[in-house]
Design a protein around this motif. Structure first.
Motif, PDB file in Angstrom:
ATOM      1  N   UNK A  67       0.851  -1.194   0.000  1.00 61.55           N
ATOM      2  CA  UNK A  67       0.000   0.000   0.000  1.00 61.55           C
ATOM      3  C   UNK A  67       0.880   1.235   0.000  1.00 61.55           C
ATOM      4  N   UNK A  68       1.340   1.556  -1.197  1.00 60.37           N
ATOM      5  CA  UNK A  68       2.252   2.679  -1.385  1.00 60.37           C
ATOM      6  C   UNK A  68       1.771   3.553  -2.527  1.00 60.37           C
ATOM      7  N   UNK A  69       2.381   4.724  -2.628  1.00 58.70           N
ATOM      8  CA  UNK A  69       1.900   5.728  -3.576  1.00 58.70           C
ATOM      9  C   UNK A  69       3.080   6.383  -4.278  1.00 58.70           C
ATOM     10  N   UNK A  70       2.909   6.682  -5.550  1.00 58.65           N
ATOM     11  CA  UNK A  70       3.910   7.400  -6.345  1.00 58.65           C
ATOM     12  C   UNK A  70       3.450   8.827  -6.575  1.00 58.65           C
ATOM     13  N   UNK A  71       4.392   9.751  -6.548  1.00 53.66           N
ATOM     14  CA  UNK A  71       4.114  11.145  -6.879  1.00 53.66           C
ATOM     15  C   UNK A  71       5.137  11.589  -7.912  1.00 53.66           C
ATOM     16  N   UNK A  72       4.664  12.067  -9.060  1.00 58.87           N
ATOM     17  CA  UNK A  72       5.545  12.549 -10.122  1.00 58.87           C
ATOM     18  C   UNK A  72       5.183  14.000 -10.421  1.00 58.87           C
ATOM     19  N   UNK A  73       6.201  14.857 -10.413  1.00 52.76           N
ATOM     20  CA  UNK A  73       5.988  16.300 -10.504  1.00 52.76           C
ATOM     21  C   UNK A  73       6.882  16.902 -11.577  1.00 52.76           C
ATOM     22  N   UNK A  74       6.493  18.058 -12.122  1.00 53.41           N
ATOM     23  CA  UNK A  74       7.412  18.775 -13.009  1.00 53.41           C
ATOM     24  C   UNK A  74       8.709  19.081 -12.268  1.00 53.41           C
ATOM     25  N   UNK A  75       9.819  18.994 -12.969  1.00 55.02           N
ATOM     26  CA  UNK A  75      11.114  19.089 -12.311  1.00 55.02           C
ATOM     27  C   UNK A  75      11.307  20.413 -11.590  1.00 55.02           C
ATOM     28  N   UNK A  76      10.667  21.465 -12.035  1.00 51.20           N
ATOM     29  CA  UNK A  76      10.817  22.771 -11.413  1.00 51.20           C
ATOM     30  C   UNK A  76       9.738  23.080 -10.371  1.00 51.20           C
ATOM     31  N   UNK A  77       8.870  22.130 -10.069  1.00 46.99           N
ATOM     32  CA  UNK A  77       7.770  22.396  -9.149  1.00 46.99           C
ATOM     33  C   UNK A  77       8.273  22.676  -7.737  1.00 46.99           C
ATOM     34  N   UNK A  78       7.574  23.566  -7.071  1.00 46.08           N
ATOM     35  CA  UNK A  78       7.887  23.896  -5.679  1.00 46.08           C
ATOM     36  C   UNK A  78       6.610  23.792  -4.853  1.00 46.08           C
ATOM     37  N   UNK A  79       6.725  23.668  -3.524  1.00 44.49           N
ATOM     38  CA  UNK A  79       5.531  23.580  -2.679  1.00 44.49           C
ATOM     39  C   UNK A  79       4.582  24.766  -2.815  1.00 44.49           C
ATOM     40  N   UNK A  80       5.053  25.894  -3.318  1.00 41.38           N
ATOM     41  CA  UNK A  80       4.204  27.076  -3.442  1.00 41.38           C
ATOM     42  C   UNK A  80       3.376  27.108  -4.725  1.00 41.38           C
ATOM     43  N   UNK A  81       3.547  26.115  -5.608  1.00 43.81           N
ATOM     44  CA  UNK A  81       2.937  26.190  -6.934  1.00 43.81           C
ATOM     45  C   UNK A  81       1.437  25.883  -6.956  1.00 43.81           C
ATOM     46  N   UNK A  82       0.969  25.042  -6.051  1.00 44.00           N
ATOM     47  CA  UNK A  82      -0.455  24.699  -6.005  1.00 44.00           C
ATOM     48  C   UNK A  82      -0.966  24.194  -7.358  1.00 44.00           C
ATOM     49  N   UNK A  83      -0.300  23.152  -7.870  1.00 39.85           N
ATOM     50  CA  UNK A  83      -0.643  22.612  -9.184  1.00 39.85           C
ATOM     51  C   UNK A  83      -1.828  21.654  -9.104  1.00 39.85           C
ATOM     52  N   UNK A  84      -2.610  21.564 -10.199  1.00 42.17           N
ATOM     53  CA  UNK A  84      -3.653  20.532 -10.265  1.00 42.17           C
ATOM     54  C   UNK A  84      -3.030  19.138 -10.157  1.00 42.17           C
ATOM     55  N   UNK A  85      -3.806  18.189  -9.679  1.00 40.87           N
ATOM     56  CA  UNK A  85      -3.313  16.836  -9.414  1.00 40.87           C
ATOM     57  C   UNK A  85      -4.186  15.834 -10.153  1.00 40.87           C
ATOM     58  N   UNK A  86      -3.547  14.938 -10.900  1.00 40.47           N
ATOM     59  CA  UNK A  86      -4.242  13.799 -11.507  1.00 40.47           C
ATOM     60  C   UNK A  86      -3.856  12.554 -10.722  1.00 40.47           C
ATOM     61  N   UNK A  87      -4.850  11.863 -10.181  1.00 39.42           N
ATOM     62  CA  UNK A  87      -4.612  10.624  -9.441  1.00 39.42           C
ATOM     63  C   UNK A  87      -5.070   9.463 -10.307  1.00 39.42           C
ATOM     64  N   UNK A  88      -4.123   8.640 -10.747  1.00 41.75           N
ATOM     65  CA  UNK A  88      -4.451   7.487 -11.587  1.00 41.75           C
ATOM     66  C   UNK A  88      -4.800   6.285 -10.711  1.00 41.75           C
ATOM     67  N   UNK A  89      -5.905   5.631 -11.042  1.00 38.70           N
ATOM     68  CA  UNK A  89      -6.258   4.337 -10.456  1.00 38.70           C
ATOM     69  C   UNK A  89      -6.063   3.306 -11.562  1.00 38.70           C
ATOM     70  N   UNK A  90      -5.049   2.473 -11.426  1.00 40.11           N
ATOM     71  CA  UNK A  90      -4.685   1.581 -12.530  1.00 40.11           C
ATOM     72  C   UNK A  90      -5.769   0.526 -12.767  1.00 40.11           C
ATOM     73  N   UNK A  91      -5.743  -0.051 -13.966  1.00 38.17           N
ATOM     74  CA  UNK A  91      -6.668  -1.118 -14.320  1.00 38.17           C
ATOM     75  C   UNK A  91      -5.972  -2.469 -14.334  1.00 38.17           C
ATOM     76  N   UNK A  92      -6.761  -3.509 -14.571  1.00 41.99           N
ATOM     77  CA  UNK A  92      -6.216  -4.852 -14.616  1.00 41.99           C
ATOM     78  C   UNK A  92      -7.174  -5.904 -14.106  1.00 41.99           C
ATOM     79  N   UNK A  93      -8.478  -5.643 -14.245  1.00 37.45           N
ATOM     80  CA  UNK A  93      -9.453  -6.664 -13.902  1.00 37.45           C
ATOM     81  C   UNK A  93      -9.588  -6.949 -12.431  1.00 37.45           C
TER      82      UNK A  93
END
Length: 555
Positions: A128-154
């Protein structure tokens, strides 16, 4: 929904190009880090994307925590090495039947990509772990939109390792609309979607969906440390991941708890399943194969046996490439907690998160799943199949309209538009049309018809990437959007940013909202004109018929 489509296995090839792999620290000033509580999380950078892989969001569901609701991590300390591929949950990969007709087998081998090597990732209950991938220049102050992928596989396989978000993040940067990409692992098959009355009585059904929900809560708590805005989360899923996203919308009376504000579903909607206790035969079979039949508390016994024993027991149940096809034992069902009623009944009751959403399908969703029933060759066998595996609670005579709406005429079947060609088995194209409509196309239209007047909705149909014998098959819309940064990627990035897919880039066209009168959908095409607006009216009456039966007699 429900299978390892070519998108999963071909990702094994793509991963070698797009996965974030840590470089040697020799000559490198420092690796990227993020502070979580009292911990330092160490990530890695590859091109335009910085990745933090495998951060635990819940306690390891092992020992007494097996087959229980996820227990959130209480806090972080020390150093977390998030530079390596995340451990994936224990997989149950359905084998492809090799006794099918030669042409069908050849086409399925093309689809599944049997010769491709699988993505290298370790498996464990502690997943039960999670990955976070961000633009290389992102900072905590950016407040970027977030896409959370829920993978498929039956609901039996798949992982965050198999579905990296590098291309999505990189494309968002190119569009000038940077987003953060998050994906969590969740428990699968017997560990995450066990059925039976014992499971319902203890309130531990649909654990994989509970895991996803806990991952979404983690995002709310921690994503700002990575530069994400917790108020701008969009969930996105393919296949069983799309079904999961839809079920996240209908749980909790439709109260999404502020966990997400939009949803994108590639081939998956609230599924037409019934009560979890109807899976009792499968629970009993797993208990028997695990050696727990004589235990006073069989569920507790399943917590004590080795995980390999549970997996081996789960492997004795039907898989998606076998005779029952999409009538899988692992589909989410009403459990009294996460799903208080059959999912489509919750939609009818208006218990749906009132958020904008996108829902689409490939044109020929049912073809790959119809291959397992190649030996259904007569009218009576087809009728018995539909009754036994899909509508066993309905009197068989009430199914007569369904049989008439789905005749054994190859020209009316799937793959669509191929006339009498591609009839790989006596009932193949009929079975493909029926199964694809019952589980994918029909539920999508039902969901849109129920909700398009209540909230902003958009829909698409993909007619790209045809495979011989299988047409525009299940999953063929999702992989290019994930790994190539195509027009659908642009629409999704725009939607995550503005809750409207329009205005994404010069590669896109105006995409009208869906309504049940005009039924306008975006169509993805091969050729010189890649996008069109068309009418979603294929097999309209047959789908209405199968939906009516599904509502009266859920699977």
């Amino acid at each position: 929904m429900f299978s390892r489509p070519f998108l999963f296995v071909q990702l094994a090839v793509v991963l070698g190009v797009v996965s974030a792999v840590p470089s040697s620290t020799s000559g490198v000033p420092s690796l990227p880090t993020v502070k979580l509580d009292q911990a330092t999380v160490v990530g890695s950078t590859n091109g335009l994307v910085t990745s933090f892989m495998g951060i635990p969001f819940a306690e390891a569901p092992v020992g007494d925590l097996r087959l229980r609701l996820p227990k959130p991590v209480s806090g972080y300390n020390g150093t977390i090495n998030a530079t390596q591929p995340a451990t994936q949950c224990i997989q149950l990969i359905p084998p492809l039947r090799t006794d099918m007709p030669a042409e069908m087998l050849k086409d399925m081998e093309t689809y599944v990509g049997i010769s491709a090597s699988s993505a290298p990732a370790s498996q464990s209950e502690d997943c039960l772990n999670i990955n976070v991938q961000i633009p290389v220049q992102a900072t905590p102050a950016d407040n970027l939109p977030v896409i959370v992928l829920i993978f498929g596989g039956g609901f039996t396989e798949g992982s965050t390792t198999q579905m990296p978000g590098d291309a999505v993040v990189a494309r968002s940067v190119q569009l000038g609309k940077p987003v953060i990409f998050v994906a969590m692992n969740y428990r699968l098959h017997a560990f995450g979607f066990l059925g039976g009355k014992e499971v319902k009585e203890e309130g531990v059904g649909n654990l994989g969906l509970h895991d996803q929900r806990e991952g979404l809560r983690w995002v709310q708590k921690h994503i700002s440390a990575f530069g994400g805005d917790p108020t701008k989360v969009t969930i996105w899923g393919p296949s069983s991941g799309a079904i999961s996203a839809a079920l996240q919308m209908v749980t909790n009376g439709g109260d999404n708890e502020g966990l997400f504000r939009g949803a994108v579903m590639n081939a998956g909607s609230p599924i037409p399943t019934g009560d979890i206790t109807e899976q009792q035969q499968y629970y009993d079979q797993i208990v028997e194969h695990a050696g727990c039949s004589n235990a006073t508390d069989t569920l507790e016994c399943l917590r004590t046996v080795p995980p390999q024993t549970v997996s081996a027991a789960a492997a004795t149940l039907p898989n998606l490439f076998e005779y029952p096809g999409l009538a899988t034992p692992w589909a989410p069902r009403a459990d009294g907690v996460f799903l208080t009623a059959p999912p489509q009944h919750l939609v009818q009751a208006g218990q749906v998160a009132k958020i904008p959403f996108i829902s689409g399908d490939a044109l020929d969703e049912g073809t790959v799943f119809a291959t397992g029933s190649f030996n259904v060759s007569t009218e009576e066998q087809f009728r018995d199949y539909v009754h036994e595996f899909f509508f066993s609670h309905a009197p068989k005579e009430l199914l007569t309209p369904i049989f008439e709406l789905y005749p054994n005429d190859p020209a009316q079947g799937s793959p669509v538009g191929t006339g009498d060609a591609d009839q790989l088995a006596p009932m193949y194209k009929r079975m493909a049309a029926f199964q694809g409509d019952a589980i994918f196309q029909g539920p999508r239209r039902f969901f849109l018809d129920q909700r398009s007047s209540e909230q902003p909705t958009w829909s698409f149909i993909s007619k790209r990437g045809s495979i011989p014998g299988l047409g525009y098959a299940h999953g063929s819309d999702f992989l290019p959007a994930l790994v190539s940064g195509n027009e659908l990627t642009d629409y999704i990035v725009q939607f995550a940013t503005h809750l409207d897919p329009n205005g994404a880039s010069n590669k896109t066209i105006s995409w009208p909202k869906y309504d049940s009168d005009s039924r306008q959908v975006l169509t993805l095409l091969d050729g010189d004109v890649p996008l069109k607006i068309e009418t979603d009216d294929l097999r309209l009456l047959p789908m209405q018929g199968v939906t009516a039966i599904s509502l009266a007699s859920p699977l």
